[in-house]
Design a protein around this motif. Structure first.
Motif, PDB file in Angstrom:
ATOM      1  N   LEU A   1     -10.790   2.527  -3.358  1.00 43.93           N
ATOM      2  CA  LEU A   1      -9.933   1.633  -2.695  1.00 43.93           C
ATOM      3  C   LEU A   1     -10.547   0.799  -1.910  1.00 43.93           C
ATOM      4  CD1 LEU A   1      -6.980   0.979  -1.963  1.00 43.93           C
ATOM      5  CD2 LEU A   1      -6.755   2.835  -0.541  1.00 43.93           C
ATOM      6  N   ALA A   2     -11.344   1.258  -1.142  1.00 40.79           N
ATOM      7  CA  ALA A   2     -12.175   0.467  -0.100  1.00 40.79           C
ATOM      8  C   ALA A   2     -12.800  -0.797  -0.726  1.00 40.79           C
ATOM      9  CB  ALA A   2     -13.083   1.230   0.509  1.00 40.79           C
TER      10      ALA A   2
ATOM     11  N   THR B   1     -12.124   8.306  -4.794  1.00 40.59           N
ATOM     12  CA  THR B   1     -10.710   7.626  -4.929  1.00 40.59           C
ATOM     13  C   THR B   1     -10.529   6.634  -3.606  1.00 40.59           C
ATOM     14  OG1 THR B   1      -9.537   9.226  -6.174  1.00 40.59           O
ATOM     15  CG2 THR B   1      -8.041   7.679  -4.852  1.00 40.59           C
ATOM     16  N   LEU B   2     -11.214   7.134  -2.502  1.00 38.81           N
ATOM     17  CA  LEU B   2     -11.028   6.359  -1.229  1.00 38.81           C
ATOM     18  C   LEU B   2     -12.175   5.267  -1.404  1.00 38.81           C
ATOM     19  CD1 LEU B   2     -10.466   9.039   1.420  1.00 38.81           C
ATOM     20  CD2 LEU B   2      -8.664   7.591   0.545  1.00 38.81           C
TER      21      LEU B   2
ATOM     22  N   ILE C   1     -11.121  12.848  -4.315  1.00 36.03           N
ATOM     23  CA  ILE C   1     -10.304  12.354  -3.161  1.00 36.03           C
ATOM     24  C   ILE C   1     -11.720  11.235  -2.619  1.00 36.03           C
ATOM     25  CG2 ILE C   1      -9.578  12.381  -0.755  1.00 36.03           C
ATOM     26  CD1 ILE C   1      -8.304  14.985  -1.620  1.00 36.03           C
ATOM     27  N   ALA C   2     -12.776  11.663  -2.293  1.00 40.67           N
ATOM     28  CA  ALA C   2     -13.907  10.724  -1.680  1.00 40.67           C
ATOM     29  C   ALA C   2     -14.213   9.447  -2.837  1.00 40.67           C
ATOM     30  CB  ALA C   2     -15.257  11.490  -1.588  1.00 40.67           C
TER      31      ALA C   2
ATOM     32  N   SER D   1       0.864  -1.071  -0.019  1.00 43.52           N
ATOM     33  CA  SER D   1      -0.067   0.033  -0.067  1.00 43.52           C
ATOM     34  C   SER D   1       0.839   1.313   0.119  1.00 43.52           C
ATOM     35  CB  SER D   1      -1.019  -0.056   1.238  1.00 43.52           C
ATOM     36  OG  SER D   1      -0.197  -0.288   2.537  1.00 43.52           O
TER      37      SER D   1
END
Length: 578
Positions: free
Chosen positions: A191-192, A187-188, A184-185, A95
């Motif tokens: 990822l999750a 993207t996160l 950003i939101a 990561s």
């Protein structure tokens, strides 16, 4: 029909040539993967074959399918013990380590190539992750016995770092093509979703496949087909739900491989061949896809970028990732060096081409050149630098071969074979004499000159004999010491020392016996406790600590991975034999 047969002939000829070329590659000390890549390039439009191949969707499909099979096979051969040893550092490497490598390399590529920073970061993201196919293949065929912690860290990192690389590539492509819609939101959340669904699908499917493997009765050859098709299904399903198919198929393989039943051995035997076929086919296709003249045009930039990645970005990323886990400087240096790039970067480099990203052709050519340089520079020097950084453990006596005969669903008999070496304890001994300290073992067969020798009272084993014993698997290494020659014993003594001590001995007692200087606090602790204070709770063979100038090395672990024996090596200045 002739056109179809001609196609079959070309495919078979390429694979056959790649297999033959791999023999030459092995003798030259080059990664076998390069042989198939080279055959593909020679058969391509600028090679002697003249085959023009630019079908990007087909190349992507072949590459993804092959990578799924390779990761499944890697998972099948990964023991739960590997996760216990290196899960935390490998997770950080997979990561933060990828992010750090991409950030450093992206900044350098932007400056060096004079391109937009988003394109520079995209190039770095494409080559930012290590490749499971390359790492699994080269580590397992390196010819050296690595420290278990280093091997586990490298294999786990390569097996689980693809989701982060894919995420970064996807985000950066969207940032280039649709900057207003990339936040950003999102993207996160991506990822999750990738990690969460990949983990959930992999564990659930692996458990289900393991249960089916134990309960369904099939012809031997069908077990591997069931697991391979099941692995590809979980790979596809995870991708369809926006999870990480690569993580899912790897974890599914881990769950199946660690389930003990009569069908697992059949699966492993067949999957080994399927994994080699997948690697061969993938690198042949990628070799056909590349244009050598464009690689030469990008040769200098690729060399500089590869050098920065290998010598600067990767080492800094590794150091910042694993320095918290009590790795030595030599261990960090070796992990940094074995940051192999392979098929994954090339596969990721196809995505910008298919989506029409400006400058995507340059990214593909540079990424492909970096992969070749990584395999040539790093792949060929894995054994050399393992010795330079002192990561190599002395070869230990071990069974020549092992077989498991299943008498019922949960009852099996384990057979292990051993070669009688010259000047070993077994030479000139009766086969039954080897079982005196091993009540669970008994002779099964004695092979001499390719023939089965009838064992009688006067039978004595000779150098070169192959002795088969009914023997539990966990006793194999201890039993094998009786068949090892003096050279093995000397190598062991030179590395671990002449003396063997138990982990529960008090440091003060050891200090008194050998004249060591230790402080009062250490004198009251056992060797095992002192080791735990200095190195943590995850020992591996080869871990060392210094006590009053003497070197104490973990020599052997028991079945629960607790320290069984330490080796004690005296300093040379003391006049003792070390």
């Amino acid at each position: 029909m002739n056109a179809l047969n001609f196609s079959f002939l070309i495919i078979a000829l390429l694979l056959f040539s790649g297999v033959l070329a791999s023999r030459v590659s092995a003798r030259l000390g080059m990664p076998l993967l390069l042989a198939f890549l080279g055959v593909g390039m020679l058969a391509g439009e600028e090679g002697i074959g003249g085959i023009k191949f630019d079908d990007l969707p087909s190349a992507t499909m072949v590459s993804q399918l092959a990578l799924a099979v390779i990761l499944l096979d890697g998972g099948l051969r990964t023991k739960f013990e590997t996760f216990r040893i290196a899960l935390k550092p490998a997770a950080v490497l997979a990561s933060w380590g990828v992010v750090a490598s991409v950030a450093l390399l992206g900044a350098f590529a932007t400056f060096f190539l004079g391109i937009d920073w988003k394109l520079g970061l995209l190039m770095a993201a494409i080559v930012g992750s290590t490749d499971a196919a390359a790492v699994f293949s080269l580590l397992r065929n390196s010819g050296v016995r690595l420290n278990a912690r280093i091997r586990a860290t490298l294999e786990l990192e390569s097996g689980v770092n693809d989701p982060m690389a894919i995420l970064l590539v996807t985000v950066l492509i969207n940032l280039i093509l649709q900057p207003q819609q990339t936040g950003i939101a999102d993207t996160l959340l991506m990822l999750a979703t990738q990690l969460g669904l990949g983990l959930a699908f992999g564990l659930a499917a692996g458990k289900l496949l393991a249960v089916l493997l134990a309960r369904i009765r099939l012809a031997e050859g069908l077990y591997a087909i069931m697991i391979a098709s099941g692995g590809l299904m979980v790979f596809a399903l995870a991708n369809l739900f926006d999870g990480s198919g690569f993580l899912a198929v790897y974890l599914a393989g881990v769950m199946v491989g660690n389930s003990r039943n009569s069908a697992v051995e059949h699966v492993l035997n067949v999957m080994d061949g399927l994994a080699w076929l997948a690697q061969a086919g993938m690198f042949l296709v990628l070799g056909l896809l590349v244009t050598p003249s464009r690689l030469l045009e990008q040769g200098i930039p690729a060399l500089v970028i590869a050098a920065f990645l290998i010598l600067v970005a990767r080492p800094l990323a590794v150091y910042s990732s694993v320095k918290w886990f009590r790795y030595s400087r030599r261990e960090i240096a070796y992990i940094s060096w074995v940051g192999l790039r392979g098929a994954v970067p090339v596969t990721l480099a196809i995505i910008p081409l298919m989506r029409g990203v400006p400058g995507a052709q340059m990214l593909f050519d540079v990424a492909f050149a970096v992969v070749i340089l990584s395999l040539l520079i790093q792949g060929t020097t894995i054994p050399f630098f393992a010795r330079v950084f002192k990561m190599v453990l002395p070869p230990k006596p071990e069974p020549l071969d092992s077989r498991e005969i299943w008498l019922s669903d949960r009852l099996s008999v384990e057979l292990q074979s051993f070669r009688v070496e010259t000047d070993s304890d077994a030479e000139n001994s009766h086969p039954y004499a080897m079982t005196r300290a091993f009540a669970e073992g008994r002779p099964f067969a004695l092979i001499r000159g390719g023939e089965n020798i009838k064992v009688g009272l006067a039978t004595r084993m000779q150098a070169g004999d192959i002795a088969w014993y009914v023997l539990p698997e966990h006793l194999g290494d201890d039993f094998a010491r009786q068949f090892a020659d003096r050279r093995h014993r000397q190598d062991q003594q030179q590395f671990y020392g002449e003396f063997v001590v138990k982990p529960d001995v008090k440091v003060g007692e050891l200090a008194f016996a050998y004249g060591l200087k230790v402080d009062e606090h250490e004198a009251q602790t056992t060797l095992a406790d002192l080791f735990r204070d200095r190195f943590g709770d995850v020992p591996v063979a080869g871990d060392r600590m210094n006590i009053g100038g003497f070197c104490v090395t973990v020599k052997e672990l028991d079945e629960q991975s607790h320290i069984k024996w330490f080796g004690l090596k005296m300093p040379k200045k003391s006049g003792a034999v070390a």
